[in-house]
Motif scaffolding. Sequence first.
Motif, PDB file in Angstrom:
ATOM      1  N   GLN A  13       0.792  -1.091  -0.240  1.00  0.00           N
ATOM      2  CA  GLN A  13       0.000  -0.085  -0.155  1.00  0.00           C
ATOM      3  C   GLN A  13       0.974   1.197  -0.137  1.00  0.00           C
ATOM      4  OE1 GLN A  13      -2.657  -0.587   3.496  1.00  0.00           O
ATOM      5  NE2 GLN A  13      -3.911  -2.109   2.306  1.00  0.00           N
ATOM      6  N   LEU A  14       1.869   1.213   0.939  1.00  0.00           N
ATOM      7  CA  LEU A  14       2.716   2.405   0.830  1.00  0.00           C
ATOM      8  C   LEU A  14       3.514   2.726  -0.414  1.00  0.00           C
ATOM      9  CD1 LEU A  14       4.330   2.711   4.228  1.00  0.00           C
ATOM     10  CD2 LEU A  14       2.561   3.942   3.415  1.00  0.00           C
ATOM     11  N   ASN A  16       2.372   1.962  -3.344  1.00  0.00           N
ATOM     12  CA  ASN A  16       1.398   2.444  -4.397  1.00  0.00           C
ATOM     13  C   ASN A  16       1.104   3.982  -4.000  1.00  0.00           C
ATOM     14  OD1 ASN A  16       0.465   0.433  -6.445  1.00  0.00           O
ATOM     15  ND2 ASN A  16      -0.146  -0.754  -4.727  1.00  0.00           N
ATOM     16  N   SER A  17       1.095   4.221  -2.826  1.00  0.00           N
ATOM     17  CA  SER A  17       0.893   5.698  -2.637  1.00  0.00           C
ATOM     18  C   SER A  17       2.147   6.485  -2.717  1.00  0.00           C
ATOM     19  CB  SER A  17       0.904   5.668  -0.936  1.00  0.00           C
ATOM     20  OG  SER A  17      -0.247   5.262  -0.349  1.00  0.00           O
ATOM     21  N   ASP A  20       1.785   7.205  -6.533  1.00  0.00           N
ATOM     22  CA  ASP A  20       0.811   8.348  -6.619  1.00  0.00           C
ATOM     23  C   ASP A  20       1.582   9.710  -6.253  1.00  0.00           C
ATOM     24  OD1 ASP A  20      -1.212   6.370  -6.961  1.00  0.00           O
ATOM     25  OD2 ASP A  20      -2.356   6.519  -5.018  1.00  0.00           O
ATOM     26  N   PHE A  21       2.448   9.857  -5.253  1.00  0.00           N
ATOM     27  CA  PHE A  21       2.951  11.154  -4.988  1.00  0.00           C
ATOM     28  C   PHE A  21       3.916  11.292  -6.040  1.00  0.00           C
ATOM     29  CE2 PHE A  21       6.367  13.603  -3.360  1.00  0.00           C
ATOM     30  CZ  PHE A  21       5.608  14.378  -2.382  1.00  0.00           C
ATOM     31  N   THR A 101       5.409  11.351   7.239  1.00  0.00           N
ATOM     32  CA  THR A 101       5.284  10.255   6.089  1.00  0.00           C
ATOM     33  C   THR A 101       6.619   9.559   6.016  1.00  0.00           C
ATOM     34  OG1 THR A 101       3.706  11.598   4.958  1.00  0.00           O
ATOM     35  CG2 THR A 101       4.849   9.760   3.762  1.00  0.00           C
ATOM     36  N   TYR A 105       7.387   5.147   6.343  1.00  0.00           N
ATOM     37  CA  TYR A 105       8.220   4.293   5.190  1.00  0.00           C
ATOM     38  C   TYR A 105       9.542   4.017   5.980  1.00  0.00           C
ATOM     39  CZ  TYR A 105       5.087   5.855   1.395  1.00  0.00           C
ATOM     40  OH  TYR A 105       4.044   5.842   0.498  1.00  0.00           O
TER      41      TYR A 105
END
Length: 124
Positions: A13-14, A16-17, A20-21, A101, A105
């Motif tokens: 999930q991270l 993929n995030s 997106d960023f 954030t 990570y």
Amino acid sequence: MNDGVRVTVLASQLLNSAADFFEAVADQNPDLDGMMRDNAAVYRQVADALDADPSATLETAGLDPAPTVCDLAVRLLTDASEFFENVFQQNPVSGDNLPETAEAYRALAELMAEDPDVRLPTDA
């Protein structure tokens, strides 16, 4: 611990995030478009591979032993953490959540490096 969510699921999930960023950075910075979209594609591919089989090995020339998908995911999570820290350093006004954030990570990368089968509680 048998219940909870596997750290690899959260890592996916991270990743993929982060992708997106990177795509958002590409949208806002045409000079970085190609590099950021390439990064996003790699992060998404590793996220998909992590979902499929975190222990799969990647055949790469010159690396012995071959790294696993999990190894690569740890590296990408760490790199994303450093990227978020650098973006914050360059633009602290608009990146006020980036230090947290980056730490998330980094912490997940460390957990996964220690034990990719670890499960985290969902009620925390």
